[in-house]
Structures are given as C-alpha cells and as structure tokens.
Design a protein around this motif. Structure first.
Motif, short mmCIF file in Angstrom:
data_model
loop_
_atom_site.label_atom_id
_atom_site.label_comp_id
_atom_site.label_asym_id
_atom_site.label_seq_id
_atom_site.Cartn_x
_atom_site.Cartn_y
_atom_site.Cartn_z
N ILE A 8 0.87 -1.17 0.00
CA ILE A 8 0.00 0.00 0.00
C ILE A 8 0.90 1.22 0.00
CG2 ILE A 8 -1.73 1.28 1.28
CD1 ILE A 8 -2.72 -1.42 2.30
N SER A 99 -7.67 9.97 1.22
CA SER A 99 -7.92 8.59 0.81
C SER A 99 -9.20 8.48 -0.01
CB SER A 99 -8.02 7.70 2.04
OG SER A 99 -9.13 8.06 2.82
N ILE A 118 -10.06 -4.27 4.00
CA ILE A 118 -8.62 -4.32 4.21
C ILE A 118 -7.99 -2.96 3.89
CG2 ILE A 118 -6.46 -5.35 3.37
CD1 ILE A 118 -8.08 -7.98 3.07
N TRP A 119 -8.44 -2.32 2.84
CA TRP A 119 -7.93 -0.99 2.49
C TRP A 119 -8.20 -0.01 3.64
CZ3 TRP A 119 -4.69 0.16 -1.26
CH2 TRP A 119 -4.40 1.51 -1.50
N GLN A 121 -8.51 -0.74 6.83
CA GLN A 121 -7.61 -1.06 7.94
C GLN A 121 -6.21 -0.50 7.69
OE1 GLN A 121 -7.74 -5.31 8.45
NE2 GLN A 121 -9.88 -5.30 9.08
N ALA A 122 -5.74 -0.64 6.47
CA ALA A 122 -4.41 -0.12 6.12
C ALA A 122 -4.40 1.40 6.23
CB ALA A 122 -4.03 -0.55 4.71
N ASN A 123 -5.46 2.05 5.80
CA ASN A 123 -5.56 3.50 5.88
C ASN A 123 -5.54 3.95 7.34
OD1 ASN A 123 -5.89 6.14 4.76
ND2 ASN A 123 -8.04 6.05 5.32
N GLN A 124 -6.28 3.25 8.19
CA GLN A 124 -6.29 3.59 9.61
C GLN A 124 -4.90 3.42 10.23
OE1 GLN A 124 -9.40 1.15 11.28
NE2 GLN A 124 -10.87 2.82 11.21
N ALA A 125 -4.20 2.36 9.84
CA ALA A 125 -2.85 2.12 10.36
C ALA A 125 -1.91 3.25 9.96
CB ALA A 125 -2.32 0.78 9.87
N SER A 126 -1.96 3.66 8.69
CA SER A 126 -1.08 4.74 8.24
C SER A 126 -1.45 6.06 8.93
CB SER A 126 -1.11 4.89 6.72
OG SER A 126 -2.35 5.36 6.27
#
Length: 154
Positions: A8, A99, A118-119, A121-126
C-alpha cells in the motif's frame, strides 16, 4: 506458486514533501524565532520558490506559521514542533481526506467488501503512524542521520 505482496503506497506528493522540508527548516529556528526566508529554504533544498510560497501561504492561513515583514523578515513557526503531528500537516497541505472515499458503495459485492475492509484497515494504520510522529521527530531523525554519516579523518 507465485506469491504477491500487497504494497500500500502512501503517496508523498511534491507539495507535501516541500511542506515537510519547510517545516523542518522553520522548526530549527523555533526557539530563537529567527525568520527564515522562502529563498533560503528553496535554495537549500532546490525547490521552486513560487510553489513553496503557495504551500507556506496555506500553513500561514491555518496559523501554523507567521510571516514577518522587513529586510530581516521571513517565516517563523508559531506552533511547537513537538505538538504538530505529521497528520495535521498532511490535512492542511493535502486536504482533510486524501484517501479514496467509499461513498455510494452498497455492499452488494462480497469481493469489493473484502477489498474495502482491508484498504480501510491499512488506511487507519497509516493515519495512526502520521498522528504519532511530529515535526520535531522529523528534525530529530534528520539529526540522527547526519550524525551517522559524519566522517572522521585522522
């Protein structure tokens, strides 16, 4: 069987890169409040002055930096660099939500649901990472890199 890694990519636009470079320069002078000229920042980092001026104007409008007039004028950082997160800078420079929006998605497609979940979750992590680091952290990492690359001659 081939394996694919999901990468990502968080886009680092030139606008955002220039903003971070300028904020690092201004953070270096935060304690002394010595104004830094746009031309100095632009020359030091080989940046286009006019583009940098637009970015600094956005930061000024948000009260992050202040312009000082006169022969010794320039810009100073108003906010404490240890209190300004990278996420705040991103929101000012790139807009609040960079985003991809999921608006209009009705959940009728299971595959899309999985991808968007999943996208998300990745956005929240970043976002969590960008909220955790400050402009001061950038300055400290830079200083650490500089110390590591210092050559000593005998």
């Amino acid at each position: 069987m081939e394996h694919f890694n999901l990468v990502i990519a968080v886009e680092l636009s030139s606008r955002l890169e220039y903003a971070f470079l300028a904020l690092i320069e201004l953070a270096d002078n935060y304690k002394t409040q010595n104004p830094v000229k746009i031309s100095e920042i632009a020359e030091r980092h080989s940046l286009p002055e006019r583009y940098l001026e637009q970015i600094l104007s956005a930061l000024r409008r948000e009260g992050i930096i202040q312009s000082m007039r006169g022969a010794k004028g320039g810009y100073v950082l108003v906010r404490e660099p240890w209190k300004m997160t990278l996420q705040e800078a991103i929101a000012i420079v790139e807009g609040e939500e960079k985003s991809r929006e999921i608006e209009g998605y009705d959940g009728s497609n299971v595959e899309k649901s999985v991808i968007y979940e999943i996208w998300g979750q990745a956005n929240q992590a970043s976002q969590g990472i960008f909220k955790r680091y400050t402009i001061q952290d950038l300055c400290e990492k830079r200083d650490t890199y500089r110390q590591g690359s210092t050559m000593y001659y005998i």
